[in-house]
Motif scaffolding. Structure first.
Motif, mmCIF file in Angstrom:
data_model
loop_
_atom_site.group_PDB
_atom_site.id
_atom_site.type_symbol
_atom_site.label_atom_id
_atom_site.label_comp_id
_atom_site.label_asym_id
_atom_site.label_seq_id
_atom_site.Cartn_x
_atom_site.Cartn_y
_atom_site.Cartn_z
ATOM 1 N N GLY A 43 -4.166 -4.307 -5.365
ATOM 2 C CA GLY A 43 -4.320 -5.472 -4.504
ATOM 3 C C GLY A 43 -3.028 -5.935 -3.861
ATOM 4 N N SER A 44 -1.942 -5.210 -4.090
ATOM 5 C CA SER A 44 -0.654 -5.618 -3.528
ATOM 6 C C SER A 44 -0.541 -5.300 -2.043
ATOM 7 C CB SER A 44 0.485 -4.917 -4.269
ATOM 8 O OG SER A 44 0.454 -3.513 -4.029
ATOM 9 N N GLY A 45 -1.398 -4.409 -1.569
ATOM 10 C CA GLY A 45 -1.328 -4.009 -0.168
ATOM 11 C C GLY A 45 -0.279 -2.946 0.101
ATOM 12 N N LEU A 46 0.423 -2.519 -0.929
ATOM 13 C CA LEU A 46 1.465 -1.510 -0.749
ATOM 14 C C LEU A 46 0.857 -0.116 -0.830
ATOM 15 C CD1 LEU A 46 4.282 -2.973 -3.045
ATOM 16 C CD2 LEU A 46 3.981 -3.273 -0.594
ATOM 17 N N PRO A 47 1.203 0.786 0.088
ATOM 18 C CA PRO A 47 0.688 2.157 0.014
ATOM 19 C C PRO A 47 1.233 2.878 -1.218
ATOM 20 C CG PRO A 47 2.375 1.966 1.706
ATOM 21 C CD PRO A 47 2.087 0.570 1.239
ATOM 22 N N LYS A 48 0.482 3.869 -1.676
ATOM 23 C CA LYS A 48 0.889 4.612 -2.876
ATOM 24 C C LYS A 48 2.276 5.226 -2.706
ATOM 25 C CE LYS A 48 -3.857 5.858 -4.112
ATOM 26 N NZ LYS A 48 -4.812 6.994 -4.305
ATOM 27 N N SER A 49 2.541 5.707 -1.507
ATOM 28 C CA SER A 49 3.835 6.355 -1.274
ATOM 29 C C SER A 49 4.982 5.379 -1.490
ATOM 30 C CB SER A 49 3.895 6.926 0.143
ATOM 31 O OG SER A 49 3.693 5.892 1.115
ATOM 32 N N LEU A 50 4.797 4.128 -1.049
ATOM 33 C CA LEU A 50 5.850 3.130 -1.216
ATOM 34 C C LEU A 50 5.980 2.715 -2.679
ATOM 35 C CD1 LEU A 50 8.001 1.341 -0.009
ATOM 36 C CD2 LEU A 50 6.234 -0.360 0.529
ATOM 37 N N ILE A 51 4.836 2.546 -3.368
ATOM 38 C CA ILE A 51 4.874 2.212 -4.792
ATOM 39 C C ILE A 51 5.630 3.281 -5.560
ATOM 40 C CG2 ILE A 51 3.470 1.966 -6.880
ATOM 41 C CD1 ILE A 51 1.335 0.629 -5.140
ATOM 42 N N ASN A 52 5.317 4.546 -5.281
ATOM 43 C CA ASN A 52 5.985 5.641 -5.976
ATOM 44 C C ASN A 52 7.468 5.712 -5.638
ATOM 45 O OD1 ASN A 52 3.765 6.630 -7.436
ATOM 46 N ND2 ASN A 52 3.023 7.778 -5.666
ATOM 47 N N GLU A 53 7.818 5.318 -4.412
ATOM 48 C CA GLU A 53 9.230 5.369 -4.015
ATOM 49 C C GLU A 53 10.042 4.265 -4.685
ATOM 50 O OE1 GLU A 53 12.936 5.994 -2.384
ATOM 51 O OE2 GLU A 53 11.221 7.350 -2.590
ATOM 52 N N ILE A 54 9.581 3.003 -4.622
ATOM 53 C CA ILE A 54 10.400 1.898 -5.120
ATOM 54 C C ILE A 54 10.419 1.800 -6.638
ATOM 55 C CG2 ILE A 54 10.075 0.547 -3.024
ATOM 56 C CD1 ILE A 54 8.089 -1.188 -4.497
ATOM 57 N N THR A 55 9.607 2.630 -7.308
ATOM 58 C CA THR A 55 9.640 2.629 -8.776
ATOM 59 C C THR A 55 10.327 3.877 -9.317
ATOM 60 O OG1 THR A 55 7.424 3.641 -8.889
ATOM 61 C CG2 THR A 55 7.554 1.237 -8.938
ATOM 62 N N ARG A 56 10.993 4.624 -8.460
ATOM 63 C CA ARG A 56 11.697 5.823 -8.928
ATOM 64 C C ARG A 56 12.821 5.436 -9.879
ATOM 65 N NH1 ARG A 56 13.503 9.542 -4.086
ATOM 66 N NH2 ARG A 56 14.633 10.510 -5.824
ATOM 67 N N GLY A 57 12.759 5.973 -11.069
ATOM 68 C CA GLY A 57 13.777 5.674 -12.070
ATOM 69 C C GLY A 57 15.161 6.114 -11.632
ATOM 70 N N ASN A 58 16.166 5.354 -12.043
ATOM 71 C CA ASN A 58 17.582 5.582 -11.764
ATOM 72 C C ASN A 58 17.953 5.269 -10.312
ATOM 73 O OD1 ASN A 58 18.313 6.349 -14.380
ATOM 74 N ND2 ASN A 58 17.791 8.490 -14.000
ATOM 75 N N LYS A 59 17.119 5.663 -9.356
ATOM 76 C CA LYS A 59 17.460 5.392 -7.961
ATOM 77 C C LYS A 59 17.424 3.898 -7.668
ATOM 78 C CE LYS A 59 16.302 6.442 -3.156
ATOM 79 N NZ LYS A 59 15.447 7.212 -2.221
ATOM 80 N N TYR A 60 16.532 3.170 -8.374
ATOM 81 C CA TYR A 60 16.356 1.751 -8.084
ATOM 82 C C TYR A 60 16.598 0.876 -9.310
ATOM 83 C CZ TYR A 60 14.394 3.334 -3.680
ATOM 84 O OH TYR A 60 14.231 3.933 -2.455
ATOM 85 N N THR A 61 17.012 -0.334 -9.016
ATOM 86 C CA THR A 61 17.298 -1.346 -10.038
ATOM 87 C C THR A 61 16.382 -2.545 -9.801
ATOM 88 O OG1 THR A 61 19.609 -0.692 -10.354
ATOM 89 C CG2 THR A 61 19.053 -2.981 -10.866
ATOM 90 N N ILE A 62 15.830 -3.079 -10.875
ATOM 91 C CA ILE A 62 14.975 -4.261 -10.776
ATOM 92 C C ILE A 62 15.805 -5.487 -11.141
ATOM 93 C CG2 ILE A 62 14.090 -4.092 -13.162
ATOM 94 C CD1 ILE A 62 11.331 -4.955 -11.948
ATOM 95 N N VAL A 63 15.673 -6.531 -10.332
ATOM 96 C CA VAL A 63 16.507 -7.732 -10.500
ATOM 97 C C VAL A 63 15.615 -8.960 -10.603
ATOM 98 C CG1 VAL A 63 18.348 -9.154 -9.507
ATOM 99 C CG2 VAL A 63 18.374 -6.663 -9.184
ATOM 100 N N GLN A 64 15.815 -9.748 -11.644
ATOM 101 C CA GLN A 64 15.120 -11.019 -11.787
ATOM 102 C C GLN A 64 16.059 -12.118 -11.307
ATOM 103 O OE1 GLN A 64 12.353 -11.412 -14.774
ATOM 104 N NE2 GLN A 64 12.244 -13.630 -14.755
#
Length: 360
Positions: A43-64
């Motif tokens: 329900g986020s409206g994000l395409p699968k390709s984008l979800i898979n890209e922004i959750t790639r381990g090591n390449k991305y950092t999650i910030v609160q």
């Protein structure tokens, strides 16, 4: 209010804010914390390709983030979940725990038998950490090695070391050796211009940041929701016997205290500790002395919970000083008690739990 963002690990660039239904995060002194964030994908409206890209381990950092304050930043390490789940759990570790634990200070094609990776002579602790980071990131000049870390100022001091290729030490191992010498380190996340994620390198004998924040414990409207004073004696010891590098009769050793004793009115509880990467007798003695200082007295550790709706999490960030004013307690003397935060944990609510020690 809380926001959760994805940033590029190498450049720090902000990529996207993501919807999160729950979180459990823990920021630790030394940049050794971890977290799990429940990324709402269905329900986020994000395409699968984008979800898979922004959750790639090591390449991305999650910030609160709370406004422009970064309460936690962790390199994504795992996102495994059932295929039919509407939630993708993003598990992360702070940058030192994620990258430096195994990162060599040289490329695999640079290995030089009998050569020295890095030699430091009479540097300050901050200068030593800066040299390690500069070596381990190629000065930010080689693609793939760069990280958005501010190097501390160099200065003269009493730290000297020679690290050889054949030892196979990681950046994290080198950090630990500097810390063993009697200091603390931390890589504190912050937002720079353009909301780029960066890290401030802090190196002090005892890291403290800003001016103390006064917190009344029982006054109407106090943000303290729980206060539990106590002492932690689990690691308390009366003496330290430390061993460095070597074998048999040639193995380096040192002990503390060298004068007097650490027993006082306690039963004897000595400990033996190994520092296998230390080759120098002077550095070994400093490491043993520092370990004795940490262990000889009980850790006066209080439990503390704060409701941060008014002030945000920055008041209890790692290294911040909190002056808790107590009155009318059956156990705690009336007056102001100086605390220091060495860790901060929370979720997506207004409640945070700093790990605090009595300071000074």
């Amino acid at each position: 209010m809380w926001e959760v963002w994805i940033h590029n690990t190498r450049s720090g660039s902000p990529e996207r804010r993501i919807p999160v239904s729950a979180a459990s995060w823990n920021r630790r002194l030394g940049s050794l914390g971890s977290a799990t964030h429940a990324f709402v994908t269905r329900g986020s409206g994000l395409p699968k390709s984008l979800i898979n890209e922004i959750t790639r381990g090591n390449k991305y950092t999650i910030v609160q983030r709370w406004g422009r304050h970064c309460a936690y930043a962790g390199v994504i390490r795992d996102d495994r979940a059932p295929d039919n789940s509407p939630i993708l759990p993003l598990r992360s570790k702070e940058i030192r725990a994620a990258l430096f634990a195994g990162r060599l200070p040289h490329g695999v094609n640079e290995y030089t038998p009998n050569g020295a990776v890095l030699t430091l002579t009479n540097r300050s602790w901050a200068g030593a950490v800066g040299a390690i980071l500069d070596k381990g990131t190629k000065g930010g000049l080689v693609a793939g090695w760069e990280l958005p870390i501010d190097l501390p100022a160099d200065a003269a001091g009493g730290f000297s070391a020679e690290w050889l290729y054949e030892e196979g030490l990681s950046i994290g191992d080198m950090f630990k050796q500097v810390e063993d010498d009697g200091t603390e380190t931390d890589l504190a996340p912050y937002l720079a211009e353009g909301d780029y994620l960066r890290y401030e390198t802090r190196v002090q004998s005892t890291i403290n940041v800003g001016t103390p924040f006064l917190l009344p414990s029982r006054a109407p409207g106090s943000i303290i929701t729980n206060l539990e004073p106590g002492n932690d004696v689990e690691v308390q010891r009366t003496g330290v016997l430390g061993f460095g590098n070597g074998w048999g009769a040639d193995r380096l050793w040192a002990y503390a205290p060298q004068t007097g004793d650490g027993i006082r009115d306690m039963p004897v509880q000595d400990v033996q500790i190994s520092f296998p990467d230390i080759h120098d007798q002077t550095r070994l003695q400093r490491a043993v002395d520092a370990e004795f200082r940490r262990r000889n007295n009980p850790i006066r550790q209080w439990g503390l919970e704060l409701h941060i709706n008014t002030y945000g999490p920055a008041i209890a960030d790692v290294g911040r000083l909190l002056d808790v004013h107590t009155f009318g307690s059956d156990r705690i003397p009336d007056g102001v008690h100086h605390l220091r935060s060495i860790g901060l944990s929370g979720d997506m609510s207004f409640k945070v739990t700093p790990e605090v020690h009595i300071y000074g």
